[in-house]
Scaffold this motif. Structure first.
Motif, short mmCIF file in Angstrom:
data_model
loop_
_atom_site.label_atom_id
_atom_site.label_comp_id
_atom_site.label_asym_id
_atom_site.label_seq_id
_atom_site.Cartn_x
_atom_site.Cartn_y
_atom_site.Cartn_z
N GLY A 113 -1.60 2.75 -0.65
CA GLY A 113 -1.17 3.50 -1.68
C GLY A 113 0.11 4.14 -1.94
N SER A 114 1.02 3.57 -0.89
CA SER A 114 2.54 3.80 -1.00
C SER A 114 3.27 2.69 -1.95
CB SER A 114 2.94 3.79 0.54
OG SER A 114 4.43 4.00 0.37
N ARG A 115 4.42 3.19 -2.34
CA ARG A 115 5.39 2.36 -3.08
C ARG A 115 6.16 1.63 -1.95
NH1 ARG A 115 6.21 4.28 -8.48
NH2 ARG A 115 7.60 2.31 -8.44
N ARG A 116 6.12 2.23 -0.88
CA ARG A 116 6.87 1.38 0.05
C ARG A 116 6.35 0.23 1.05
NH1 ARG A 116 11.88 3.37 -1.36
NH2 ARG A 116 12.00 5.44 -1.87
N ASP A 117 6.89 -0.47 1.32
CA ASP A 117 6.45 -1.53 2.13
C ASP A 117 6.16 -0.96 3.58
OD1 ASP A 117 5.64 -4.48 1.77
OD2 ASP A 117 6.95 -4.93 3.39
N SER A 118 4.76 -1.39 4.12
CA SER A 118 4.51 -0.85 5.55
C SER A 118 5.33 -1.88 6.34
CB SER A 118 3.04 -1.06 5.78
OG SER A 118 2.27 0.04 4.97
N THR B 214 5.44 8.14 8.10
CA THR B 214 6.74 8.55 7.58
C THR B 214 6.34 9.72 6.73
OG1 THR B 214 6.91 7.28 5.79
CG2 THR B 214 8.17 6.63 7.93
N PHE B 215 5.21 9.83 6.16
CA PHE B 215 4.68 11.25 5.45
C PHE B 215 3.25 10.85 5.40
CE2 PHE B 215 3.67 14.27 2.32
CZ PHE B 215 4.42 15.29 2.93
N ASP B 216 2.45 12.00 5.61
CA ASP B 216 1.03 11.99 5.65
C ASP B 216 0.44 12.81 4.63
OD1 ASP B 216 -1.76 11.76 6.09
OD2 ASP B 216 -1.55 12.60 8.24
N THR B 217 0.19 12.71 3.39
CA THR B 217 -0.43 13.42 2.25
C THR B 217 -2.00 13.66 2.77
OG1 THR B 217 -1.07 11.72 1.10
CG2 THR B 217 1.25 12.49 0.53
N GLY B 218 -2.41 12.58 3.72
CA GLY B 218 -4.04 12.80 3.76
C GLY B 218 -4.50 11.47 2.96
N GLY B 219 -3.76 11.19 2.16
CA GLY B 219 -4.26 9.99 1.05
C GLY B 219 -5.16 10.71 0.16
N GLU C 115 3.29 4.97 5.05
CA GLU C 115 3.49 6.09 4.25
C GLU C 115 1.81 6.18 3.79
OE1 GLU C 115 6.51 8.12 1.08
OE2 GLU C 115 5.39 6.33 0.57
N ASN C 116 1.32 7.48 4.19
CA ASN C 116 -0.17 7.72 3.70
C ASN C 116 -0.05 8.55 2.42
OD1 ASN C 116 -2.86 7.80 3.45
ND2 ASN C 116 -3.16 9.55 4.93
N MET C 117 -0.24 7.56 1.34
CA MET C 117 -0.19 8.46 -0.23
C MET C 117 -1.51 8.22 -1.09
SD MET C 117 2.95 9.61 -0.37
CE MET C 117 3.52 9.71 -1.91
N PRO C 118 -1.88 9.17 -2.04
CA PRO C 118 -2.64 9.01 -2.50
C PRO C 118 -2.38 8.24 -4.21
CG PRO C 118 -1.96 11.18 -2.92
CD PRO C 118 -1.01 10.55 -2.14
N ASP C 119 -3.02 7.25 -4.67
CA ASP C 119 -2.46 6.52 -5.45
C ASP C 119 -3.67 5.79 -6.13
OD1 ASP C 119 0.18 4.88 -6.71
OD2 ASP C 119 -1.34 3.39 -5.98
N GLY C 120 -3.33 5.04 -7.32
CA GLY C 120 -4.20 4.13 -8.01
C GLY C 120 -4.79 3.02 -7.20
N THR D 54 -9.61 9.45 4.80
CA THR D 54 -8.33 8.88 4.46
C THR D 54 -7.22 9.66 5.62
OG1 THR D 54 -7.79 9.69 2.51
CG2 THR D 54 -8.70 7.77 2.37
N ASP D 55 -7.60 10.62 5.78
CA ASP D 55 -6.60 11.51 6.43
C ASP D 55 -6.72 11.28 8.17
OD1 ASP D 55 -4.34 13.26 6.95
OD2 ASP D 55 -5.75 15.09 6.69
N ALA D 56 -7.58 10.44 8.70
CA ALA D 56 -7.67 10.19 9.83
C ALA D 56 -7.11 8.81 9.85
CB ALA D 56 -9.04 10.32 10.39
N GLU D 57 -5.74 8.69 9.57
CA GLU D 57 -5.06 7.57 9.17
C GLU D 57 -4.31 6.83 10.53
OE1 GLU D 57 -3.52 10.35 8.77
OE2 GLU D 57 -1.64 9.80 9.57
#
Ligand code: BES
Ligand code: MN
Ligand code: ZN
Length: 494
Positions: free
Chosen positions: A232-237, A261-266, A312-317, A339-342
């Motif tokens: 869900g991140s724009r950045r490459d893992s 690098t950031f955990d929104t919880g997804g 980066e753990n992001m919520p996204d389409g 998705t927060d237990a990432e």
């Protein structure tokens, strides 16, 4: 901040700046404190008697422009019992002295090490170094009068050459802790996985070998568990592989770090309140990077591998959904309930990759894995989980020696069924919140293929707010760098 070692015979009564001397519990003066007391006609003993100062660690008394001294400021630092004096006290003494005068206007701080032994002077220098850490890259309007004023710490010792030599490996440690703290402190818009990997790549200048695997390479390896978190991140893992080869052809030791690098919880998004703290959800990987930094910096006689799982753990389409099933590199399938237990999803593939490729002696992973470890242990202890008593004991011994507290937690087989799934090999959370740190450890253990393994849940210790020890200013701790460096030095070198 500069560190210098100066000979004690040339600095009985140093001119300018601040001078720190130690007083033990019960009011017993160190030799330097006695010298100062004599030079000031008894001002030190009178100052101590005038208040509640009892020589306890953390207590300080300051004398300004004391008559009879060349210094502008005398700091009397309590350091506990005389009989416990040694490297640890020297470190705390210098750190406490630094914290007391850092913004006083004094530019130089003399630290009078009782006894003047070079090893203890070196530890004092480390204490001042760790205390002086500050992350001020993004301050542009800070007024000069509130900025730290101390630019040089002069550690007074009997033998400055020997102190210099004893300090060399500790200086490398200080630099590594700074590197680790910087990574943890950086804001998440700056330190995303690609930028993080780039900064670690720069450590090649120290003699480390650094490889960076992107999403394409990880897809080929079948790392569906790690990749699901970053999708869900724009950045490459990124998976970063760091190698230090100082141990000839011996079997390597391996360290694996969670680097979210950031955990929104997804999609299982976290509440807004305090979410900014989740920039330091990469603290485990920062400890591993810091460890590799110090091993190279002091040319350790060991082969070590450091693996960082950066996402980066992001919520996204395109983000992973609760209910998704992913296939890990091990072949085991995972139902993603939350998705927060990432972190465990990232480590599952990172651990498997590490043992598959390097066949190490053991693996230690570090992760800001669960809020539950804070509930269990509070904010000073990290949780230690292990399938191997010898490795666990080595970690506990290093923990004692470095003052980075660990508490061993169980990894009980009877709880393992809590992560069984109705439709896949396992699910990524237990049943409810009970034993949350333990079920997380049990999840990781399913990706350990028989070798000695330990997991440090450092969600409780990666960040200090407020500061409770003088060597750790408020903010990023760099927890784990010292501890692991000590364990490697004591047990796995040579
Ligand atoms: N990064 C967090 C854990 C965390 C929480 C670190 C607080 C530092 C401070 C982790 O990814 C997480 O969200 N864990 C969940 C797990 C739960 C969903 C099973 C937690 O602890 O709530
Ligand atoms: Mn999370
Ligand atoms: Zn997390």
């Amino acid at each position: 901040m500069r560190i210098e070692f100066v000979a004690s015979d040339k600095s009985k009564n140093p001119a300018g700046g601040a001078v720190a001397v130690m007083v033990f519990e019960g009011g017993k003066l160190s030799t330097a404190a006695e010298d100062m007391d004599r030079a000031t006609g008894g001002a030190v003993t009178r100052a101590i008697a005038a208040g509640r100062f009892a020589g306890k660690p953390g207590q300080t008394v300051e004398l300004l422009v004391p008559a009879g001294l060349e210094a502008q400021r005398l700091v009397i630092v309590g350091s506990g019992s005389d009989s416990e004096w040694g490297g640890d006290t020297a470190e705390r003494f210098a750190a406490q002295a630094f914290q007391t005068v850092k913004a006083s206007g004094a530019e130089t701080l003399y630290v009078m090490i009782p006894g003047g032994k070079p090893e203890e002077a070196a530890r004092g220098a480390l204490g001042a170094t760790l205390a002086a850490y500050r992350f001020d890259r993004y301050r542009t309007t800070e007024k000069p009068e509130v900025k730290p004023s101390v630019t040089t710490v002069k550690v007074v010792t009997d033998d400055s050459k020997a102190a210099e030599a004893a300090f060399a490996p500790l200086k490398a440690l200080g630099e590594a802790v700074y590197f680790s703290r910087d990574l943890v402190s950086e804001p998440p818009n700056v330190l995303h996985p690609v930028e993080y990997a780039r900064r670690v790549k720069a450590l090649e200048s120290l003699g480390l070998e650094v490889e960076i695997l992107g999403e394409k390479e990880m897809t080929k390896l079948g790392m569906g568990s790690l990749l699901g978190v970053g999708q869900g991140s724009r950045r490459d893992s990124q998976l970063v592989v760091i190698q230090w080869k100082g141990g000839g052809d011996s079997q390597p030791v391996a360290f694996v770090g969670k680097g979210v690098t950031f955990d929104t919880g997804g999609i299982s998004i976290k509440p807004a309140d305090g979410m900014e703290d989740m920039k330091w959800d990469m603290g485990g990987s920062a400890a591993v990077a810091g460890l590799m930094h110090v091993l190279a910096g002091r040319k350790a006689k060991v082969n070590a591998v450091g693996i960082l799982g950066l996402v980066e753990n992001m919520p996204d389409g395109n983000a992973q959904r609760p209910g998704d099933v992913v296939t890990s590199m091990s072949g085991q399938t995972i139902e993603v309930i939350n998705t927060d237990a990432e972190g465990r999803l990232v480590l599952a593939d990172a651990l498997w990759y590490t043992q598959d490729r390097f066949k190490p002696k053991f693996m230690v992973d570090l992760a800001t894995l669960t809020g539950a470890i804070i509930i269990s242990l509070g904010n000073d202890y990290a949780g230690l989980f292990s399938n191997n008593d010898e490795l666990a004991d080595n970690l506990l011994a290093a923990s004692k020696a470095t003052g980075e507290p660990l508490w061993r937690m169980p990894v009980p087989a009877i709880y393992d069924k809590h992560i069984d799934s109705a439709i896949a090999d396992m699910k990524n959370v237990g049943n409810g919140r009970a034993g949350g740190s333990i079920t997380a450890a049990l999840f990781l253990q399913r990706f350990v293929n028989g070798l000695p393994w330990a997991h440090l849940d450092i969600a409780s210790t990666a960040w200090k707010k407020p500061s409770t020890v003088p060597t750790i200013p408020e903010g990023a701790v760099g927890f784990g760098v010292r501890l692991l460096n000590q364990m490697v030095a004591d047990k796995y070198e040579g």
